[in-house]
Motif scaffolding. Structure first.
Motif, PDB file in Angstrom:
ATOM      1  N   VAL A   2       0.840  -1.192   0.000  1.00 43.20           N
ATOM      2  CA  VAL A   2       0.000   0.000   0.000  1.00 43.20           C
ATOM      3  C   VAL A   2       0.877   1.245   0.000  1.00 43.20           C
ATOM      4  N   LYS A   3       0.544   2.198  -0.864  1.00 37.42           N
ATOM      5  CA  LYS A   3       1.323   3.439  -0.925  1.00 37.42           C
ATOM      6  C   LYS A   3       0.625   4.594  -0.245  1.00 37.42           C
ATOM      7  N   LEU A   4      -0.707   4.601  -0.268  1.00 41.01           N
ATOM      8  CA  LEU A   4      -1.491   5.671   0.345  1.00 41.01           C
ATOM      9  C   LEU A   4      -2.509   5.089   1.312  1.00 41.01           C
ATOM     10  N   ALA A   5      -2.734   5.806   2.388  1.00 40.09           N
ATOM     11  CA  ALA A   5      -3.800   5.478   3.336  1.00 40.09           C
ATOM     12  C   ALA A   5      -4.262   6.801   3.910  1.00 40.09           C
ATOM     13  N   GLY A   6      -5.403   6.794   4.585  1.00 38.28           N
ATOM     14  CA  GLY A   6      -5.893   8.070   5.068  1.00 38.28           C
ATOM     15  C   GLY A   6      -6.921   7.965   6.157  1.00 38.28           C
ATOM     16  N   ALA A   7      -7.588   9.092   6.345  1.00 39.24           N
ATOM     17  CA  ALA A   7      -8.592   9.208   7.393  1.00 39.24           C
ATOM     18  C   ALA A   7      -9.799   9.960   6.843  1.00 39.24           C
ATOM     19  N   THR A   8     -10.940   9.673   7.439  1.00 40.45           N
ATOM     20  CA  THR A   8     -12.197  10.304   7.054  1.00 40.45           C
ATOM     21  C   THR A   8     -12.898  10.805   8.298  1.00 40.45           C
ATOM     22  N   VAL A   9     -13.447  12.016   8.216  1.00 42.28           N
ATOM     23  CA  VAL A   9     -14.323  12.545   9.266  1.00 42.28           C
ATOM     24  C   VAL A   9     -15.705  12.638   8.646  1.00 42.28           C
ATOM     25  N   HIS A  10     -16.685  12.056   9.327  1.00 45.90           N
ATOM     26  CA  HIS A  10     -18.044  12.069   8.781  1.00 45.90           C
ATOM     27  C   HIS A  10     -19.052  12.250   9.900  1.00 45.90           C
ATOM     28  N   PHE A  11     -20.257  12.647   9.511  1.00 48.13           N
ATOM     29  CA  PHE A  11     -21.342  12.712  10.476  1.00 48.13           C
ATOM     30  C   PHE A  11     -21.727  11.299  10.884  1.00 48.13           C
ATOM     31  N   VAL A  12     -22.211  11.151  12.089  1.00 43.80           N
ATOM     32  CA  VAL A  12     -22.633   9.858  12.602  1.00 43.80           C
ATOM     33  C   VAL A  12     -24.037   9.550  12.080  1.00 43.80           C
ATOM     34  N   SER A  13     -24.230   8.297  11.687  1.00 39.53           N
ATOM     35  CA  SER A  13     -25.551   7.833  11.272  1.00 39.53           C
ATOM     36  C   SER A  13     -25.777   6.461  11.904  1.00 39.53           C
ATOM     37  N   SER A  14     -26.894   5.846  11.581  1.00 40.29           N
ATOM     38  CA  SER A  14     -27.188   4.529  12.141  1.00 40.29           C
ATOM     39  C   SER A  14     -26.323   3.437  11.522  1.00 40.29           C
ATOM     40  N   VAL A  15     -25.647   3.743  10.416  1.00 44.85           N
ATOM     41  CA  VAL A  15     -24.757   2.794   9.749  1.00 44.85           C
ATOM     42  C   VAL A  15     -23.320   3.119  10.150  1.00 44.85           C
ATOM     43  N   VAL A  16     -22.578   2.124  10.614  1.00 39.87           N
ATOM     44  CA  VAL A  16     -21.196   2.348  11.023  1.00 39.87           C
ATOM     45  C   VAL A  16     -20.387   2.898   9.846  1.00 39.87           C
TER      46      VAL A  16
END
Length: 74
Positions: A2-16
């Motif tokens: 793997v060359k790239l990896a990252g992070a995500t910020v999202h609103f919380v919902s009923s789906v993980v």
């Protein structure tokens, strides 16, 4: 390999991890020798930064959700 990896910020919902995405960012992890090293690099270089930025956007009322997508005003 793997060359790239990252992070995500999202609103919380009923789906993980299924809420509308606020911000995402990736980083080169090709120099990491273990999953733990990759996790630390992402946490320290990306995750803390975009989480603070997303909270500021929310507090400044600059986020708008339309059809499960987040738009940043301005």
């Amino acid at each position: 390999g793997v060359k790239l990896a990252g992070a995500t910020v999202h609103f919380v919902s009923s789906v993980v991890d299924g809420g509308p995405i606020i911000l995402q960012e990736s980083i080169d992890v090709s120099d990491c020798n273990s999953p733990e090293e990759m996790q630390t690099k992402i946490l320290l270089n990306i995750e803390h930064k975009i989480l603070v930025k997303a909270i500021k956007l929310y507090c400044d009322n600059l986020l708008k959700i339309e059809n499960e997508r987040v738009f940043i005003k301005g």
